[in-house]
Design a protein around this motif. Structure first.
Motif, PDB file in Angstrom:
ATOM      1  N   ILE A   1      -0.203  -1.142   8.398  1.00 35.03           N
ATOM      2  CA  ILE A   1      -0.025   0.356   9.101  1.00 35.03           C
ATOM      3  C   ILE A   1      -0.069   1.227   8.275  1.00 35.03           C
ATOM      4  N   LEU A   2       0.711   1.517   7.244  1.00 37.43           N
ATOM      5  CA  LEU A   2       0.818   2.460   6.150  1.00 37.43           C
ATOM      6  C   LEU A   2      -0.453   2.640   5.246  1.00 37.43           C
ATOM      7  N   GLY A   3      -1.127   1.592   5.277  1.00 37.25           N
ATOM      8  CA  GLY A   3      -2.104   1.445   4.456  1.00 37.25           C
ATOM      9  C   GLY A   3      -3.660   1.513   4.841  1.00 37.25           C
ATOM     10  N   MET A   4      -3.591   1.948   5.838  1.00 39.45           N
ATOM     11  CA  MET A   4      -4.840   2.345   6.905  1.00 39.45           C
ATOM     12  C   MET A   4      -5.434   3.462   6.182  1.00 39.45           C
ATOM     13  N   GLY A   5      -6.804   3.190   5.681  1.00 37.77           N
ATOM     14  CA  GLY A   5      -7.490   4.271   5.274  1.00 37.77           C
ATOM     15  C   GLY A   5      -7.149   4.547   3.794  1.00 37.77           C
ATOM     16  N   LEU A   6      -6.367   3.704   3.186  1.00 42.21           N
ATOM     17  CA  LEU A   6      -6.175   3.952   1.790  1.00 42.21           C
ATOM     18  C   LEU A   6      -6.702   2.896   0.951  1.00 42.21           C
ATOM     19  N   PRO A   7      -7.068   3.009  -0.321  1.00 40.37           N
ATOM     20  CA  PRO A   7      -7.426   1.799  -1.244  1.00 40.37           C
ATOM     21  C   PRO A   7      -6.417   1.072  -1.434  1.00 40.37           C
ATOM     22  N   THR A   8      -6.403   0.080  -2.153  1.00 45.50           N
ATOM     23  CA  THR A   8      -5.571  -0.985  -2.470  1.00 45.50           C
ATOM     24  C   THR A   8      -4.454  -0.468  -3.410  1.00 45.50           C
ATOM     25  N   THR A   9      -4.917   0.450  -4.436  1.00 46.09           N
ATOM     26  CA  THR A   9      -3.991   0.964  -5.393  1.00 46.09           C
ATOM     27  C   THR A   9      -2.851   1.824  -4.702  1.00 46.09           C
ATOM     28  N   ALA A  10      -3.326   2.781  -3.920  1.00 45.15           N
ATOM     29  CA  ALA A  10      -2.546   3.931  -3.142  1.00 45.15           C
ATOM     30  C   ALA A  10      -1.710   2.964  -2.261  1.00 45.15           C
TER      31      ALA A  10
END
Length: 221
Positions: free
Chosen positions: A202-211
């Protein structure tokens, strides 16, 4: 391949024993001896690489159907493992800081990139002229350029992750999230991992793997 792997293992044990004894008995001579060991191992591995033809890029379909020998392919690039060895040695043995360890590993990688082609030409009996040295510097410049381009996306990702972490920290939600996961899982490690995985999605939606990794590790640790 088995002989090469055995020789590398014996050398690793020998270097560990010699350098470990020197660091305990003669701490002032540990740095010169380490540089000498690195140079000796590097020259030997480059000579081993020079005994094999360089790997070609862009093979034809017919050439790709023939599986090369593992030892012949691996021996052409053993010297590229030395910067990784330097990094692990600095972190695990010398107990240097991660930044300083990465610095020495980068220095070792720069040295390998600049000198590998002239050394290969020397061991193959070829002429070592300015063009050969310039080829090494061109590899270095190309590597720095590719690294800088790769860091652009990582810098943007970490900046976005910092904004998310700062926003969540200002609201105090990071404490609530950690307590919620701990209470809802009732101490069950498997359930806790599943909940953290769902929240990372959920928090990583739209974020690349590193972020995404930075956000989740900062909020869920």
């Amino acid at each position: 391949w088995e002989c090469q792997a055995g020789a590398l293992l014996v050398l690793a044990v020998l270097f560990q024993t010699v350098l470990g004894w020197t660091g305990d008995s003669l701490p002032g001579a540990s740095l010169p001896l380490t540089i000498a060991v690195f140079a000796g191992a590097y020259i030997w591995l480059v000579r081993l690489s020079a005994s094999q033809p360089d790997l070609e890029v862009g093979l034809t379909e017919a050439e790709m159907k023939v599986l090369p020998r593992l030892g012949a392919v691996a021996s052409t690039g053993y010297h590229f493992l030395l910067p990784i060895v330097v990094l692990l040695w600095c972190v695990l043995v010398s107990r240097l800081s991660p930044g300083l360890s990465a610095y020495w590993a980068c220095i070792a990688m720069l040295f390998v990139l600049i000198t590998q082609r002239p050394l290969k030409a020397f061991f193959r009996g070829q002429l070592v002229n300015g063009a050969v040295w310039w080829h090494g510097y061109r590899d270095l410049l190309r590597g720095l350029e590719n690294g800088a381009r790769s860091m652009i996306s990582i810098a943007i990702a970490t900046a976005v992750a910092g904004i998310i972490i700062g926003t969540v920290s200002l609201t105090g939600a990071h404490q609530f999230i950690g307590q919620f996961v701990e209470v809802a899982s009732a101490g069950n490690l498997i359930l806790m991992l599943v909940m953290v995985a769902v929240m990372s999605l959920i928090l990583g939606m739209g974020l690349p793997t590193t972020a995404n990794y930075i956000v989740v590790s900062s909020l869920m640790a």
